[in-house]
Design an enzyme around this catalytic site. Structure first.
Site, PDB file in Angstrom:
ATOM      1  N   GLU A 128      -8.997  -7.657   5.513  1.00  0.00           N
ATOM      2  CA  GLU A 128      -9.191  -6.348   4.545  1.00  0.00           C
ATOM      3  C   GLU A 128     -10.482  -6.378   3.941  1.00  0.00           C
ATOM      4  O   GLU A 128     -11.168  -5.317   3.634  1.00  0.00           O
ATOM      5  CB  GLU A 128      -7.988  -6.342   3.577  1.00  0.00           C
ATOM      6  CG  GLU A 128      -8.232  -5.174   2.829  1.00  0.00           C
ATOM      7  CD  GLU A 128      -7.198  -5.355   1.424  1.00  0.00           C
ATOM      8  OE1 GLU A 128      -6.242  -5.630   1.514  1.00  0.00           O
ATOM      9  OE2 GLU A 128      -7.608  -4.694   0.407  1.00  0.00           O
ATOM     10  N   CYS A 193      -2.997  -2.963  -5.017  1.00  0.00           N
ATOM     11  CA  CYS A 193      -2.015  -2.369  -4.608  1.00  0.00           C
ATOM     12  C   CYS A 193      -0.747  -2.162  -5.508  1.00  0.00           C
ATOM     13  O   CYS A 193      -0.333  -3.270  -5.622  1.00  0.00           O
ATOM     14  CB  CYS A 193      -1.814  -2.335  -3.051  1.00  0.00           C
ATOM     15  SG  CYS A 193      -0.008  -2.000  -2.589  1.00  0.00           S
ATOM     16  N   ASN A 223      -0.258 -11.883   1.060  1.00  0.00           N
ATOM     17  CA  ASN A 223       0.734 -11.257   0.471  1.00  0.00           C
ATOM     18  C   ASN A 223       1.787 -12.257   0.137  1.00  0.00           C
ATOM     19  O   ASN A 223       2.209 -12.565  -0.841  1.00  0.00           O
ATOM     20  CB  ASN A 223       1.002  -9.972   1.184  1.00  0.00           C
ATOM     21  CG  ASN A 223       2.143  -9.268   0.489  1.00  0.00           C
ATOM     22  OD1 ASN A 223       3.252  -9.875   0.479  1.00  0.00           O
ATOM     23  ND2 ASN A 223       1.606  -8.104  -0.123  1.00  0.00           N
ATOM     24  N   SER A 266       4.674  -8.218   4.887  1.00  0.00           N
ATOM     25  CA  SER A 266       4.738  -8.099   6.108  1.00  0.00           C
ATOM     26  C   SER A 266       5.912  -8.852   6.840  1.00  0.00           C
ATOM     27  O   SER A 266       5.859  -9.337   8.039  1.00  0.00           O
ATOM     28  CB  SER A 266       3.413  -8.786   6.680  1.00  0.00           C
ATOM     29  OG  SER A 266       3.218 -10.134   6.127  1.00  0.00           O
TER      30      SER A 266
HETATM   31 FE1  F3S Z   1      -0.785  -1.243   1.726  1.00  0.00          FE
HETATM   32 FE2  F3S Z   1      -0.344  -2.467  -0.218  1.00  0.00          FE
HETATM   33 FE3  F3S Z   1       0.887  -2.729   1.723  1.00  0.00          FE
HETATM   34  S1  F3S Z   1      -2.186  -2.001   0.471  1.00  0.00           S
HETATM   35  S2  F3S Z   1      -0.541  -2.554   3.612  1.00  0.00           S
HETATM   36  S3  F3S Z   1       0.941  -1.082   0.847  1.00  0.00           S
HETATM   37  S4  F3S Z   1       0.757  -4.339   0.508  1.00  0.00           S
END
Ligand code: F3S
Length: 747
Positions: A128, A193, A223, A266
């Site tokens: 990223e 985020c 994450n 994820s």
């Molecule tokens: Fe996007 Fe946040 Fe997931 S940036 S990919 S919503 S952890």
């Protein structure tokens, strides 16, 4: 074993979107025999990557490997250069960059257009961050710890600071503090985020109240690693497990403690489900194990009476642990199933706001994917992270795996329902004029559009419909097409109803003899109309002034507020007779004081009659100069010497207020006034002509004869029918006494 699963666990909206969309694209490409690949693993989860490979999504490491293929860009995004390269060689580029990452790219691109430097806070090697760096135009500096701020070069005062979307918020705060201390002019934009923030905050809270924390996810996922690190700060017994196989072996001990479970952004729901399933099985096995019975203090055995025991001789080893488990705690699968709700289009659900961007708001609705609300569909524009809001599912899947939500639909539906209730109850509704269109006006009734035909805008013809644009108004709904959500409304009917109600109220308050206030609205030849607050009354000209020859517009003015007396009410015919003069002083009051007998005054002649001339002493008070009193000389006709409007000096001979008669004499006035031959005396020419001549005696004689002959002359006129009887009443008096005003003939 109380187990608590974090409310926000597993796929975040960005990952869920990417996986769903990639799956559709891969299957499609596979069906067409086209090579489909992703630039790098689509997500940091080996099992999921394998599953996607089986569906036809093959990870590649270089863009060049995607020549002629369908290339999926993962949620981390890529640099501008890589994207351009991909578009140049791939058959199709499916950009699954998370919207929140794309926003960071936009920030970097627009802010750094002037080649300003950028400080990126995060892991320099993370895809990223590599991608974001590729959208900056100036120098890029990476840091991830507060002490690295000191190592940055000078001259970054005008730099932009951005961070990795998954960066831990507390650390970010420390770093930005240090940056601002060294570079006060630096521009800081938090690009963490919201999904990350919410997950980490929740996980930390959960870890604080748990004896054991299980973080499910891949060690390759930044994450997941950060979730694990965060949980470790509050709970030392935190385990990061990639799959069910890594669950702690000493489950027998864990089972007696409070367990918290969370999962990285994820982590597929399937893996989380397997882990929880397995824990469930292990728990059951442990419960079956006799060794654990004594070591399960929180399991309360139900009180069983001897009789019950006798009737149901069950094996304590099997039954006893099972009963309290079912009562105390739902199974893990139940919890997962409950957290993965089923949804359908049109359903209203309550969700929690987990992400806010300029264009949309992301809401966790307990479904496998979070839902998105476009700003235009958001009613509460000030919504905050963590707020609970009601939303409607517009589309479970928009084709890209997104759940589309709307807050406005709910509000619109509520408003429509309320509107229909008012329509059925015949209630009026508040509206605002929005747009003049062909044939009428469009208005908004609390957000619902309504059409008002031009003929329903007003009780009168409306020339300029646009005058209603922006105007608040009350409307009555007169037609509804529920299927098309169309409303036709009328303003005219509201006005009519309001007027009718106003009239009723006014009529109820009116009483004969009452004195009320009103506004003069219009004049007619026969009087003036006065608005009494919704109903009009008429002041007839005869009730307007004590002066019989009054003209309405001479006495009153349009829009003047007046006090009037209600003379009569005809409720059936809706007629109201009003009096104005009745509230004015009567001019005949005190006439004796105002006009003492013997006094001489100068006033205009207002009417001429065969028997004399009327002189106006004041409005409403006329006096009569009998023909015999008009001139010192004998005259045949009054008009020979007088004309209406002519100012004459008159002597007051008699005043009779009762009969409303005032007798006047020009002749005596002349005699009393010092005789001036140069004066323009009515009939004076004759006198003047004959004065001092032989004819003087004759003329004097004639004059006296005339005086003596007044009564008989009037009598003659009466007999000849030349004069109306009422006028003769005045003429019959030899001294020229005037008729009363009421008896006097009209002009
Ligand atoms: Fe996007 Fe946040 Fe997931 S940036 S990919 S919503 S952890």
């Amino acid at each position: 074993m109380p187990i608590e699963i974090a409310e926000h666990a597993g796929f975040c909206v960005g990952v869920a979107q990417a996986v769903d969309r990639a799956l559709v694209v891969a299957r499609d490409a596979k069906a067409q025999g086209i090579f489909c690949c992703s630039l790098g693993d689509l997500i940091h989860n080996a099992a999921e990557v394998k599953r996607l490979s089986r569906e036809g999504l093959i990870p590649v490491t270089q863009v060049s490997q995607a020549e002629g293929a369908v290339l999926v860009i993962r949620s981390h995004g890529v640099s501008r250069e890589v994207l351009a390269q991909a578009k140049a060689i791939a058959r199709q580029v499916v950009d699954c960059t998370c919207p929140f990452v794309a926003r960071v790219h936009e920030l970097a691109d627009s802010f750094c257009a002037s080649s300003a430097p950028v400080v990126l806070v995060g892991d320099a090697k993370h895809p990223e961050m590599v991608g974001t760096a590729g959208w900056c135009h100036g120098d890029v500096h990476f840091i991830s710890m507060p002490d690295q701020v000191a190592q940055l070069p000078d001259g970054l005062d005008h730099a932009l600071v951005l961070c990795q979307t998954t960066f831990p918020p507390p650390l970010w705060e420390e770093i930005t503090k240090a940056l601002l201390a060294r570079f006060p002019g630096i521009t800081v934009r938090s690009t963490i985020c919201g999904a990350t923030r919410v997950r980490q905050t929740e996980a930390l809270e959960l870890a604080k109240r748990s004896d054991v924390m299980i973080v499910v996810g891949s060690r390759d996922s930044a994450n997941t690693r950060k979730l694990y690190e965060t949980c470790m700060t509050a709970c030392k017994k935190t385990y990061l497990v990639e799959s069910v196989l890594e669950l702690p072996a000493h489950w027998g001990i864990i089972k007696r403690q409070r367990i918290g479970v969370t999962a990285g952004a994820s982590t597929p729901a399937q893996i989380l489900r397997e882990v929880i399933d397995s824990m469930n099985d292990m728990e059951l096995q442990d419960n079956f194990h006799p060794e654990n019975e004594q070591a399960t203090p929180q399991v309360q055995e139900p009180e069983v009476t001897p009789a019950e025991t006798a009737q149901e001789p069950v094996s304590p080893a099997v039954e006893q642990p099972a009963q309290p488990k079912a009562e105390a705690q739902p199974s893990f699968m139940d919890q997962v199933a409950a957290s993965m709700a089923r949804i359908h289009n049109g359903q209203t659900v309550t969700g929690k706001v987990v992400q806010i961007t300029d264009d949309e708001v992301c809401v966790n609705i307990g479904y496998k994917s979070d839902g998105l609300i476009k700003r235009s569909e958001l009613v509460d524009q000030d919504v905050q992270l963590g707020d609970e809001i009601d939303v409607e599912v517009v589309k479970v899947n928009d084709g890209d795996g997104n759940v589309i939500l709307s807050q406005r639909n709910i509000v619109n539906r509520k408003q429509w329902d309320e509107l229909m209730q008012k329509y059925e109850a015949n209630e009026f509704v508040d509206a605002v004029g929005k747009e003049a269109v062909k044939g009428g006006l469009l208005a908004s009734i609390n957000g619902v559009r309504a059409f008002i035909p031009a003929s329903h805008l007003s009780q009168r013809y409306v020339e300029k419909i646009s005058q209603f644009v922006g105007q608040p108004m009350k409307l009555k709904i007169i037609e509804v097409d529920a299927s098309k959500k169309r409303v036709v409304a009328s303003r005219k009917e509201v006005i009519a109803a309001e007027n009718a109600s106003k009239k009723d109220t006014v009529w109820q308050a009116l009483e004969e003899g009452a004195i009320v206030k009103g506004i003069v609205r219009r004049f007619a030849s026969f009087g003036a109309f006065v608005d009494l607050g919704g109903v009009d009354g008429l002041i007839h000209v005869s009730d307007l002034s004590w002066n019989r020859s009054a003209v309405p517009s001479d006495i009153l003015q349009l829009n003047q507020e007046v006090e009037v007396k209600i003379l009569s009410l005809d409720r059936e015919r809706e007629r109201i007779q009003l009096g104005y003069k009745q509230l004015q002083p009567k001019p005949w009051d005190n006439v004796e004081e105002k006009y003492p007998v013997g006094g001489i005054i100068t006033r205009p002649v207002v009417r001429i009659r065969p028997f004399g001339a009327f002189v106006e002493l004041e409005p409403g008070v006329d006096g009569l100069v009998h023909i015999s009193q008009v001139s010192p000389t004998r005259i045949n006709k009054v008009e020979d010497v007088l004309t209406p409007g002519q100012e004459v000096s008159v002597k007051i001979l008699a005043v009779d207020p009762e009969a409303r008669r005032i007798s006047l004499s020009i002749r005596e006035a002349l005699e009393d006034i010092a005789f001036d031959y140069s004066m323009d005396i009515p009939g004076g020419e004759y006198y003047h002509e004959h004065e001092g001549t032989a004819e003087q005696g004759e003329a004097g004689q004639e004059y006296h004869d005339a005086l003596a002959g007044d009564a008989s002359q009037a009598q003659e006129m009466e007999n000849s029918g030349e004069q109306p009887a009422e006028e003769l009443m005045a003429d019959q008096t030899p001294d020229g006494e005037a008729p009363s005003h009421e008896e006097a003939p009209a002009q």
